[in-house]
Write a protein that holds these residues in place. Structure first.
Motif, short mmCIF file in Angstrom:
data_model
loop_
_atom_site.label_atom_id
_atom_site.label_comp_id
_atom_site.label_asym_id
_atom_site.label_seq_id
_atom_site.Cartn_x
_atom_site.Cartn_y
_atom_site.Cartn_z
N GLN A 56 0.84 -1.20 0.00
CA GLN A 56 0.00 0.00 0.00
C GLN A 56 0.88 1.25 0.00
OE1 GLN A 56 -2.27 0.19 3.64
NE2 GLN A 56 -0.47 0.10 4.96
N VAL A 57 0.27 2.36 -0.37
CA VAL A 57 0.97 3.64 -0.35
C VAL A 57 0.80 4.27 1.04
CG1 VAL A 57 0.88 6.02 -1.23
CG2 VAL A 57 0.81 4.10 -2.82
N LEU A 58 1.91 4.74 1.59
CA LEU A 58 1.86 5.50 2.85
C LEU A 58 2.68 6.77 2.69
CD1 LEU A 58 2.30 2.92 5.78
CD2 LEU A 58 0.18 3.87 4.89
N CYS A 59 2.37 7.80 3.50
CA CYS A 59 3.22 8.98 3.53
C CYS A 59 4.31 8.75 4.58
CB CYS A 59 2.40 10.22 3.87
SG CYS A 59 1.82 10.24 5.57
N SER A 60 5.33 9.62 4.60
CA SER A 60 6.46 9.43 5.52
C SER A 60 5.99 9.34 6.97
CB SER A 60 7.44 10.60 5.39
OG SER A 60 7.85 10.70 4.07
N LYS A 61 5.05 10.23 7.31
CA LYS A 61 4.60 10.33 8.70
C LYS A 61 3.94 9.01 9.15
CE LYS A 61 2.09 13.81 11.28
NZ LYS A 61 1.15 14.93 11.11
N CYS A 62 2.98 8.56 8.34
CA CYS A 62 2.25 7.33 8.70
C CYS A 62 3.17 6.12 8.67
CB CYS A 62 1.07 7.11 7.77
SG CYS A 62 -0.17 8.41 7.92
N ASN A 63 4.09 6.13 7.71
CA ASN A 63 5.03 5.03 7.59
C ASN A 63 5.93 4.96 8.82
OD1 ASN A 63 6.20 2.85 6.13
ND2 ASN A 63 7.95 4.18 5.71
N GLY A 64 6.38 6.16 9.28
CA GLY A 64 7.23 6.23 10.48
C GLY A 64 6.50 5.70 11.69
N LYS A 65 5.26 6.12 11.83
CA LYS A 65 4.44 5.66 12.97
C LYS A 65 4.31 4.15 12.94
CE LYS A 65 1.33 9.55 13.69
NZ LYS A 65 -0.01 9.98 13.30
N LYS A 66 4.06 3.64 11.72
CA LYS A 66 3.84 2.19 11.60
C LYS A 66 5.11 1.42 11.95
CE LYS A 66 2.27 -1.48 8.69
NZ LYS A 66 2.23 -2.07 7.38
N SER A 67 6.26 1.92 11.47
CA SER A 67 7.54 1.26 11.75
C SER A 67 7.76 1.14 13.24
CB SER A 67 8.69 2.04 11.14
OG SER A 67 8.56 2.05 9.75
N ASN A 68 7.42 2.22 13.97
CA ASN A 68 7.67 2.24 15.41
C ASN A 68 6.81 1.24 16.18
OD1 ASN A 68 9.54 4.21 15.01
ND2 ASN A 68 8.09 5.90 15.36
N THR A 69 5.72 0.81 15.55
CA THR A 69 4.86 -0.14 16.26
C THR A 69 5.45 -1.54 16.27
OG1 THR A 69 3.60 -0.61 14.27
CG2 THR A 69 2.75 1.13 15.71
N TYR A 70 6.49 -1.76 15.42
CA TYR A 70 7.13 -3.06 15.43
C TYR A 70 8.34 -3.01 16.32
CZ TYR A 70 3.93 -4.30 11.78
OH TYR A 70 2.79 -4.54 11.09
N LYS A 71 8.25 -3.72 17.45
CA LYS A 71 9.28 -3.60 18.47
C LYS A 71 10.59 -4.29 18.07
CE LYS A 71 6.22 -2.68 22.29
NZ LYS A 71 5.26 -3.31 23.17
N ASP A 72 10.48 -5.25 17.17
CA ASP A 72 11.72 -5.94 16.78
C ASP A 72 12.57 -5.07 15.87
OD1 ASP A 72 10.18 -5.99 14.53
OD2 ASP A 72 10.33 -8.14 14.18
N GLY A 73 12.07 -3.88 15.57
CA GLY A 73 12.86 -2.93 14.79
C GLY A 73 12.92 -3.25 13.31
N SER A 74 12.14 -4.23 12.85
CA SER A 74 12.18 -4.54 11.42
C SER A 74 11.54 -3.41 10.63
CB SER A 74 11.40 -5.83 11.17
OG SER A 74 10.04 -5.66 11.52
N LYS A 75 12.24 -3.03 9.60
CA LYS A 75 11.75 -1.94 8.78
C LYS A 75 10.68 -2.51 7.85
CE LYS A 75 13.97 2.29 7.53
NZ LYS A 75 12.91 3.06 7.95
#
Ligand SMILES: [Zn+2]
Length: 251
Positions: A226-245
């Motif tokens: 899916q398409v995400l903007c930088s802001k939403c993508n950043g937020k989503k990345s942070n929700t994964y605790k294992d740090g996987s991008k």
């Protein structure tokens, strides 16, 4: 001594003998030649623009484009052919021989014959002028039975025919994020962030995101992108605790 009177008799006799021999040969051919010709299905793949295509990928691609029906239709056709043959044997002469010939003609294991062709440019010279001409070269041939095709169809159906099986199960899903796939997703989502709705027609800050991250078994297929903007993508990345991008940048 042969008199002139005998000549017509000799000629008639020879012709009669010749006809008899021909009939005898025809009879022998009729007895020994199998009237059963197993109906194979031949499918040609033009691999001119592919460097090293895998057979399985070619079959998968064909199934994705044409569905199962070219195969299932032929499978049904072969079943029908078998019934016609059996009826012919029962109603015809030389039952035992015909039955053997029929059984020998059966070849379900090689029902589908695949042929890989490559078109080549060759040259011929005439009167010191070079002419180019194209020719088709058979690179390889192989065959499969119906159950193999059916299994692949079912496996492809399970992944919604989004890509070939080898692509789907490839270890490196990140490599599959091609430019073409990115632009396909960007166009599909109308350059709009699927969380906040930000419109990014120039592609600036536009990210292609794996809905299920690759690290969690997500695939690089349209249904998982899916398409995400930088802001939403950043937020989503942070929700994964294992740090996987989770996303690939569109820089
Ligand atoms: Zn957003």
């Amino acid at each position: 001594m042969i008199s002139y009177k005998d000549i017509p008799i000799i000629i008639t006799g020879s012709i009669f003998l010749l006809i008899l021999v021909i009939l005898l040969v025809e009879l022998l051919i009729w007895i020994f030649k199998s009237p059963f010709q197993y109906p194979y299905k031949k499918i040609v793949f033009d691999i001119s623009k592919k460097r090293n295509p895998k057979k399985e990928d070619l079959i998968d691609q064909y199934i994705i484009e044409n569905g199962l029906s070219p195969f299932s239709d032929h499978f049904m056709y072969v079943e029908k052919w078998k019934n016609i043959c059996k009826a012919k044997i029962e109603n015809g002469k030389l039952k035992n021989r015909r039955r053997k010939q029929y059984l020998a003609s059966l070849d379900d294991a090689h029902m589908f014959q695949f042929c890989l062709e490559r078109s080549q440019t060759r040259y011929r010279q005439r009167n010191y002028v070079k002419f180019a001409y194209k020719t088709k070269v058979v690179v390889s041939e192989f065959s499969k039975d119906y159950s193999y095709i059916k299994r692949r169809f079912d496996a492809l159906k399970a992944i919604h025919f989004e890509c070939t099986l080898s692509e789907y199960y490839a270890k490196d899903q990140r490599k599959k994020m091609t430019k073409a796939l990115r632009s396909e997703i960007a166009k599909r989502d109308n350059f709009t962030c699927q969380i906040c709705g930000k419109y990014m027609p120039d592609g600036v800050g536009l990210h292609i995101d794996h809905i299920i991250p690759i690290a969690k078994g997500g695939k690089s297929v349209p249904s998982n992108l899916q398409v995400l903007c930088s802001k939403c993508n950043g937020k989503k990345s942070n929700t994964y605790k294992d740090g996987s991008k989770v996303s690939d940048y569109n820089s």
